[in-house]
Design an enzyme around this catalytic site. Structure first.
Site, PDB file in Angstrom:
ATOM      1  N   ARG A 124       0.820  -1.228   0.000  1.00 54.63           N
ATOM      2  CA  ARG A 124       0.000   0.000   0.000  1.00 54.63           C
ATOM      3  C   ARG A 124       0.849   1.272   0.000  1.00 54.63           C
ATOM      4  O   ARG A 124       0.418   2.320   0.469  1.00 54.63           O
ATOM      5  CB  ARG A 124      -0.969   0.034   1.192  1.00 54.63           C
ATOM      6  N   LYS A 146       2.753  11.439 -11.146  1.00 52.50           N
ATOM      7  CA  LYS A 146       1.884  10.600 -11.980  1.00 52.50           C
ATOM      8  C   LYS A 146       2.637   9.309 -12.281  1.00 52.50           C
ATOM      9  O   LYS A 146       3.757   9.348 -12.804  1.00 52.50           O
ATOM     10  CB  LYS A 146       1.546  11.305 -13.294  1.00 52.50           C
ATOM     11  N   GLU A 188       8.990  18.549 -24.861  1.00 53.22           N
ATOM     12  CA  GLU A 188       8.371  18.839 -23.560  1.00 53.22           C
ATOM     13  C   GLU A 188       8.944  20.124 -22.947  1.00 53.22           C
ATOM     14  O   GLU A 188       8.260  20.826 -22.218  1.00 53.22           O
ATOM     15  CB  GLU A 188       8.572  17.670 -22.587  1.00 53.22           C
ATOM     16  N   LYS A 229       6.910  23.151 -13.612  1.00 50.51           N
ATOM     17  CA  LYS A 229       6.052  21.990 -13.317  1.00 50.51           C
ATOM     18  C   LYS A 229       5.776  21.906 -11.817  1.00 50.51           C
ATOM     19  O   LYS A 229       4.641  21.629 -11.406  1.00 50.51           O
ATOM     20  CB  LYS A 229       6.702  20.696 -13.821  1.00 50.51           C
ATOM     21  N   GLU A 239      -4.777  17.256 -10.704  1.00 50.95           N
ATOM     22  CA  GLU A 239      -5.327  17.707 -11.983  1.00 50.95           C
ATOM     23  C   GLU A 239      -6.836  17.969 -11.946  1.00 50.95           C
ATOM     24  O   GLU A 239      -7.601  17.433 -12.734  1.00 50.95           O
ATOM     25  CB  GLU A 239      -4.982  16.690 -13.083  1.00 50.95           C
ATOM     26  N   ARG A 243      -3.401  21.833 -13.759  1.00 49.21           N
ATOM     27  CA  ARG A 243      -2.414  20.825 -14.195  1.00 49.21           C
ATOM     28  C   ARG A 243      -2.697  20.322 -15.609  1.00 49.21           C
ATOM     29  O   ARG A 243      -1.793  19.879 -16.308  1.00 49.21           O
ATOM     30  CB  ARG A 243      -2.365  19.659 -13.196  1.00 49.21           C
ATOM     31  N   ASN A 247      -0.794  19.252 -20.422  1.00 42.62           N
ATOM     32  CA  ASN A 247      -1.136  18.386 -21.552  1.00 42.62           C
ATOM     33  C   ASN A 247      -1.220  19.155 -22.864  1.00 42.62           C
ATOM     34  O   ASN A 247      -1.786  18.639 -23.841  1.00 42.62           O
ATOM     35  CB  ASN A 247      -2.465  17.678 -21.288  1.00 42.62           C
ATOM     36  N   HIS A 250      -0.975  17.329 -26.139  1.00 43.87           N
ATOM     37  CA  HIS A 250      -1.109  15.896 -25.879  1.00 43.87           C
ATOM     38  C   HIS A 250      -2.379  15.277 -26.475  1.00 43.87           C
ATOM     39  O   HIS A 250      -2.397  14.080 -26.739  1.00 43.87           O
ATOM     40  CB  HIS A 250      -1.058  15.619 -24.371  1.00 43.87           C
ATOM     41  N   HIS A 254      -1.279  12.233 -28.439  1.00 42.77           N
ATOM     42  CA  HIS A 254      -1.640  10.854 -28.080  1.00 42.77           C
ATOM     43  C   HIS A 254      -2.357  10.161 -29.235  1.00 42.77           C
ATOM     44  O   HIS A 254      -2.136   8.967 -29.485  1.00 42.77           O
ATOM     45  CB  HIS A 254      -2.523  10.838 -26.832  1.00 42.77           C
ATOM     46  N   HIS A 268       7.142   9.900 -28.273  1.00 42.58           N
ATOM     47  CA  HIS A 268       6.156  10.691 -27.515  1.00 42.58           C
ATOM     48  C   HIS A 268       6.411  12.202 -27.634  1.00 42.58           C
ATOM     49  O   HIS A 268       5.500  12.980 -27.935  1.00 42.58           O
ATOM     50  CB  HIS A 268       6.151  10.258 -26.050  1.00 42.58           C
TER      51      HIS A 268
HETATM   52  N1  GLY Z   1       2.849  14.904 -17.767  1.00 45.00           N
HETATM   53  C1  GLY Z   1       1.753  15.698 -17.349  1.00 45.00           C
HETATM   54  C2  GLY Z   1       1.614  15.794 -15.880  1.00 45.00           C
HETATM   55  O1  GLY Z   1       2.479  15.354 -15.149  1.00 45.00           O
HETATM   56  O2  GLY Z   1       0.620  16.302 -15.411  1.00 45.00           O
END
Ligand code: GLY
Length: 368
Positions: A124, A146, A188, A229, A239, A243, A247, A250, A254, A268
């Site tokens: 956990r 993430k 990025e 970031k 998010e 946040r 993206n 993206h 994607h 990517h």
């Molecule tokens: N890669 C996008 C984020 O970390 O929110």
């Protein structure tokens, strides 16, 4: 000698530092030692990174009296999947990694996401340290918590938020990246300027061509991206709003990656770069920003030698309707409505679900 820079991510009892500089792998033992309750860590890496850098990392740990075992997974996006997650978690249990121990994720975005997720679900939740070895992982995926794996339904659809306890971004390891991988990560970096900092984008226009050779410029680019970031993640960790700006590019990216089967036809970061160009084109066509903005984005990506349009992707691409269907799997979709990160200018991104299908089709058609 370039000294490491530190960006702090102030998330209360889950706060941590991101250290950015050349040579941090050789100092990893000293950096990690204060976090340890017993002198032993489990490292998870991939074949490519192990061949290039694992013995150096283990020597740095040994020099501080820290024992380490390593698991090597195959390199590549296919590793971000249930079978390798199972193998990783079972290996960590086999190593008797306890909740107070540290797992080290040593590699690019695939390893960071997979190992972070393994750490999130093991007993956990155990602590983990990210040592990202690609530009993309250093400026994006290793920071912010993430974690996850891919599903046949799409990328990153299974995962958890789990913050690392420390991130060590050794910017000298980026010298071992191929020019294409380095540039893909640069997609990025450019994204940060485009989404929220016009001054940084201007700095990149003038300085990005020397990031491969100039360590001080590289450190500034990585540290500034990470600081941006960290600010966004601190304000919106899970998010709920801001946040989503990370993206930018993206939704398009994607879909293009999915259409090319997540293969070497499109990396990517290349998908993100093309996606940023398309998002600015869409914004201009919707009258949100002047035509100068998408022209600048396109010119900068071209100056860097990056793909910037769908026609730059080798091989056949599906038609517009199929691409739009692929966008429907995006995590930002709400009540079936596509949501895009659009812009009122360079550095002024916002989220919108108000995109007309015919404008979207026009953008895709003209990028072919
Ligand atoms: N890669 C996008 C984020 O970390 O929110």
């Amino acid at each position: 000698m370039t000294h490491p820079a530190t960006v702090h991510v102030p998330l209360g009892d889950r706060a941590y530092d991101v250290r950015i500089g050349p040579g941090l792998i050789d100092r990893a033992g000293a950096e990690i030692a204060p976090l340890l309750r017993r002198p032993r860590v489990a490292i998870v890496t991939d074949d490519t990174v192990a061949g290039l850098h694992l013995s150096r990392l283990q020597a740095a740990l040994t020099a501080q009296g820290i024992a380490s075992e390593a698991l090597c997974l195959p390199s590549g996006e296919g590793t971000k999947s249930w079978p390798h997650l199972t193998a990783c978690v079972e290996w960590l249990l086999d190593q008797r990694i306890e909740r107070r121990d540290i797992v080290v994720a040593f590699g690019g975005g695939v390893i960071g996401d997979l190992v972070g997720f393994a750490a999130a679900i093991l007993r956990r939740g155990v602590r983990f340290v990210q040592i990202p070895t690609t530009l993309l992982a250093q400026v994006d995926s290793s920071v912010g918590g993430k974690t996850g794996i891919n599903s046949p339904h799409g990328k990153n659809l299974i995962g958890a938020f789990h913050q690392p306890s420390l991130v060590l971004a050794d910017i000298a390891v980026l010298d071992t990246l191929s020019p294409r991988d380095f540039l893909a990560g640069y997609g990025e970096v450019a994204k940060y300027g485009l989404l929220g900092d016009a001054g940084f984008f201007e700095w990149l226009e003038a300085n990005a061509p020397r990031l491969r050779d100039d360590m001080a410029a590289r450190q500034h680019a990585v540290a500034h991206s990470v600081a941006m970031k960290a600010g966004i993640v601190t304000r919106d960790e899970t998010e709920q709003g801001e946040r989503a700006l990370l993206n930018l590019g993206h939704t398009f990216g994607h879909a293009l990656e999915s259409a090319t089967g997540y293969s070497s036809r499109l990396l990517h970061g290349e998908g993100v770069a093309i996606g940023c160009a398309l998002a600015f084109d869409l914004s201009a066509r919707m009258g949100l920003c002047s035509q100068e903005a998408p022209s600048r984005v396109l010119e900068h990506l071209r100056q860097m030698g990056m793909p910037a349009a769908i026609r730059d992707i080798p091989g056949e691409m599906p038609d517009d309707a199929a691409l739009i269907r692929l966008m429907g799997q995006d995590k930002k979709v709400v009540d079936g409505r596509l949501r895009f990160v659009l812009a009122r200018g360079i550095g002024e991104a916002f989220v919108s679900d108000d995109v007309q299908p015919d404008t979207l089709e026009q953008v895709l058609r003209d990028a072919r």
